[in-house]
Write a protein that holds these residues in place. Structure first.
Motif, PDB file in Angstrom:
ATOM      1  N   UNK A  30       9.050 -10.691   3.620  1.00 45.32           N
ATOM      2  CA  UNK A  30      10.176  -9.823   3.267  1.00 45.32           C
ATOM      3  C   UNK A  30      10.850 -10.379   2.015  1.00 45.32           C
ATOM      4  N   UNK A  31      11.077  -9.497   1.042  1.00 48.84           N
ATOM      5  CA  UNK A  31      11.783  -9.887  -0.173  1.00 48.84           C
ATOM      6  C   UNK A  31      13.285  -9.964   0.101  1.00 48.84           C
ATOM      7  N   UNK A  32      13.957 -10.933  -0.486  1.00 48.15           N
ATOM      8  CA  UNK A  32      15.417 -10.986  -0.333  1.00 48.15           C
ATOM      9  C   UNK A  32      16.079  -9.840  -1.076  1.00 48.15           C
ATOM     10  N   UNK A  33      17.272  -9.490  -0.699  1.00 46.43           N
ATOM     11  CA  UNK A  33      18.024  -8.459  -1.414  1.00 46.43           C
ATOM     12  C   UNK A  33      18.342  -8.964  -2.820  1.00 46.43           C
ATOM     13  N   UNK A  34      18.040  -8.148  -3.824  1.00 47.77           N
ATOM     14  CA  UNK A  34      18.283  -8.533  -5.223  1.00 47.77           C
ATOM     15  C   UNK A  34      18.143  -7.278  -6.090  1.00 47.77           C
ATOM     16  N   UNK A  35      18.585  -7.383  -7.321  1.00 48.27           N
ATOM     17  CA  UNK A  35      18.410  -6.308  -8.295  1.00 48.27           C
ATOM     18  C   UNK A  35      17.070  -6.529  -9.002  1.00 48.27           C
ATOM     19  N   UNK A  36      16.030  -5.928  -8.476  1.00 47.22           N
ATOM     20  CA  UNK A  36      14.697  -6.130  -9.027  1.00 47.22           C
ATOM     21  C   UNK A  36      14.393  -5.216 -10.218  1.00 47.22           C
ATOM     22  N   UNK A  37      15.314  -4.380 -10.587  1.00 50.51           N
ATOM     23  CA  UNK A  37      15.089  -3.526 -11.755  1.00 50.51           C
ATOM     24  C   UNK A  37      15.667  -4.122 -13.043  1.00 50.51           C
ATOM     25  N   UNK A  38      16.365  -5.224 -12.915  1.00 48.10           N
ATOM     26  CA  UNK A  38      16.804  -5.936 -14.130  1.00 48.10           C
ATOM     27  C   UNK A  38      15.722  -6.944 -14.483  1.00 48.10           C
ATOM     28  N   UNK A  39      15.626  -7.271 -15.753  1.00 45.09           N
ATOM     29  CA  UNK A  39      14.580  -8.176 -16.211  1.00 45.09           C
ATOM     30  C   UNK A  39      14.972  -9.623 -15.992  1.00 45.09           C
ATOM     31  N   UNK A  57       0.789  -1.233   0.000  1.00 50.86           N
ATOM     32  CA  UNK A  57       0.000   0.000   0.000  1.00 50.86           C
ATOM     33  C   UNK A  57       0.818   1.279   0.000  1.00 50.86           C
ATOM     34  N   UNK A  58       2.113   1.202   0.297  1.00 47.17           N
ATOM     35  CA  UNK A  58       2.927   2.406   0.409  1.00 47.17           C
ATOM     36  C   UNK A  58       4.046   2.489  -0.637  1.00 47.17           C
ATOM     37  N   UNK A  59       4.134   1.564  -1.582  1.00 46.64           N
ATOM     38  CA  UNK A  59       5.275   1.612  -2.502  1.00 46.64           C
ATOM     39  C   UNK A  59       5.108   0.752  -3.724  1.00 46.64           C
ATOM     40  N   UNK A  60       6.106   0.827  -4.578  1.00 46.42           N
ATOM     41  CA  UNK A  60       6.034   0.250  -5.923  1.00 46.42           C
ATOM     42  C   UNK A  60       6.646  -1.136  -6.051  1.00 46.42           C
ATOM     43  N   UNK A  61       7.108  -1.732  -4.952  1.00 47.30           N
ATOM     44  CA  UNK A  61       7.882  -2.966  -5.050  1.00 47.30           C
ATOM     45  C   UNK A  61       7.201  -4.082  -5.856  1.00 47.30           C
ATOM     46  N   UNK A  62       5.889  -4.352  -5.672  1.00 47.67           N
ATOM     47  CA  UNK A  62       5.299  -5.459  -6.439  1.00 47.67           C
ATOM     48  C   UNK A  62       5.342  -5.269  -7.952  1.00 47.67           C
ATOM     49  N   UNK A  63       5.444  -4.017  -8.400  1.00 46.75           N
ATOM     50  CA  UNK A  63       5.444  -3.759  -9.840  1.00 46.75           C
ATOM     51  C   UNK A  63       6.836  -3.735 -10.447  1.00 46.75           C
ATOM     52  N   UNK A  64       7.878  -3.911  -9.646  1.00 42.31           N
ATOM     53  CA  UNK A  64       9.240  -3.872 -10.189  1.00 42.31           C
ATOM     54  C   UNK A  64       9.451  -5.021 -11.173  1.00 42.31           C
ATOM     55  N   UNK A  65      10.217  -4.794 -12.232  1.00 44.75           N
ATOM     56  CA  UNK A  65      10.396  -5.831 -13.268  1.00 44.75           C
ATOM     57  C   UNK A  65      10.868  -7.168 -12.720  1.00 44.75           C
TER      58      UNK A  65
END
Length: 320
Positions: A311-320, A213-221
């Protein structure tokens, strides 16, 4: 060389409801055919009153002139202004003229809240069984979700998998309950990088919803590609600054980016896209759910509390 004004400078959206103001401008030479980069009649159809629409309609050369493939009557229909649509039809606009995706305003209206808006001439087809079913589901889904504030919301609607499978694909771990209670109470007190790590996951009819509800994380590539393996995911970020931003990811491949769920269809939209855009006009969350076939019965999966906070693990979620 001085550029000639069209006479509509300073005209706000609410000004199209003021018949006296519009009439004053027209009598002082305002151009009934041109407003900024568009047409005054189209703006009035979407934002104005029937009186203003009638006034402009009698002054234009063609009441069915198009802008981005749409007539003023089409604009009135999508804006949910049946009074303006009736005024345009009375002024000679053709409800049964095929436009975007092969739909006419008249046939499209059969799927909406005013199916008797225009008398249907003999020989004009109604909705197919599939289109009627889509219309029925659209009304049900919009009503089921209701109205809620969703600026700043991030969302992933995923077909065919449940919450447990989504958590497995994301390699997420259970969140601490006390920490989540504090975060949900005031997420903006937290560091952004920290708060973006937490998402809610809920099983719904047809699949699952991942929400923040407060951020864009689910929509990250990177989130979308992980979730969509063997299926399809629609991502949404309701950006408070620039509006709804959508994306479609199918089997790990991003098919569409910078989409506008809940908005008007593009001029080259398919028949299916036009119908979906109409059914979920200004209902971005419902649009995303419907796109992948989720049949939510309420808004809990979106606004919480979810089935699980993780909690999501640390990762580069902006790469496809």
């Amino acid at each position: 060389m001085e550029t000639r004004s069209d006479g509509w400078a300073g005209m706000g959206w609410d000004g199209w409801q003021d018949h006296d103001e519009v009439l004053r401008r027209l009598n002082q030479g305002a151009d009934p055919e041109v407003w900024g980069g568009g047409r005054p009649l189209h703006r009035a159809a979407a934002f104005g009153s029937p009186e203003v629409v009638t006034e402009l309609a009698r002054r234009v050369a063609d009441v069915d002139a198009t802008e981005d493939g749409a007539t003023a009557l089409w604009e009135a229909l999508f804006a949910g202004r049946p009074g303006n649509a009736r005024a345009l039809a009375a002024a000679g606009a053709d409800p049964w003229r095929p436009l975007i995706g092969g739909w006419s305003p008249g046939r499209l209206s059969l799927a909406g809240p005013t199916p008797d808006l225009f008398p249907r001439p003999d020989g004009e087809p109604g909705l197919t069984e599939q289109e009627q079913a889509s219309a029925d589901e659209g009304r049900r889904l919009v009503a089921a979700l209701g109205t809620f504030h969703y600026d700043g919301l991030g969302l992933a609607c995923v077909a065919g998998i449940d919450a447990d499978e989504a958590i497995r694909r994301l390699e997420a771990t259970p969140a601490d309950g006390e920490e989540m209670r504090e975060l949900v109470e005031d997420p903006y007190e937290y560091d952004l990088d920290e708060s973006l790590s937490f998402v809610g996951v809920t099983t719904v009819p047809g699949g699952c919803v991942v929400t923040q509800p407060w951020g864009y994380a689910p929509s990250m590539p990177g989130v979308q590609t992980r979730l969509s393996a063997g299926t399809v995911s629609y991502g949404l970020y309701a950006n408070p600054k620039s509006g709804n931003q959508g994306s479609v990811t199918r089997d790990g491949v991003i098919e569409g980016w910078d989409l506008h769920p809940g908005g008007a269809p593009w001029p080259d939209a398919t028949s299916e896209e036009v119908l979906r855009s109409y059914l979920y006009s200004s209902h971005a969350v419902a649009y995303c759910c419907a796109y992948v076939g989720l049949r939510l019965t309420d808004a809990r999966a979106v606004v919480g509390p979810p089935d699980a906070w993780v909690r999501l693990p640390e990762a580069d979620y902006w790469s496809h």
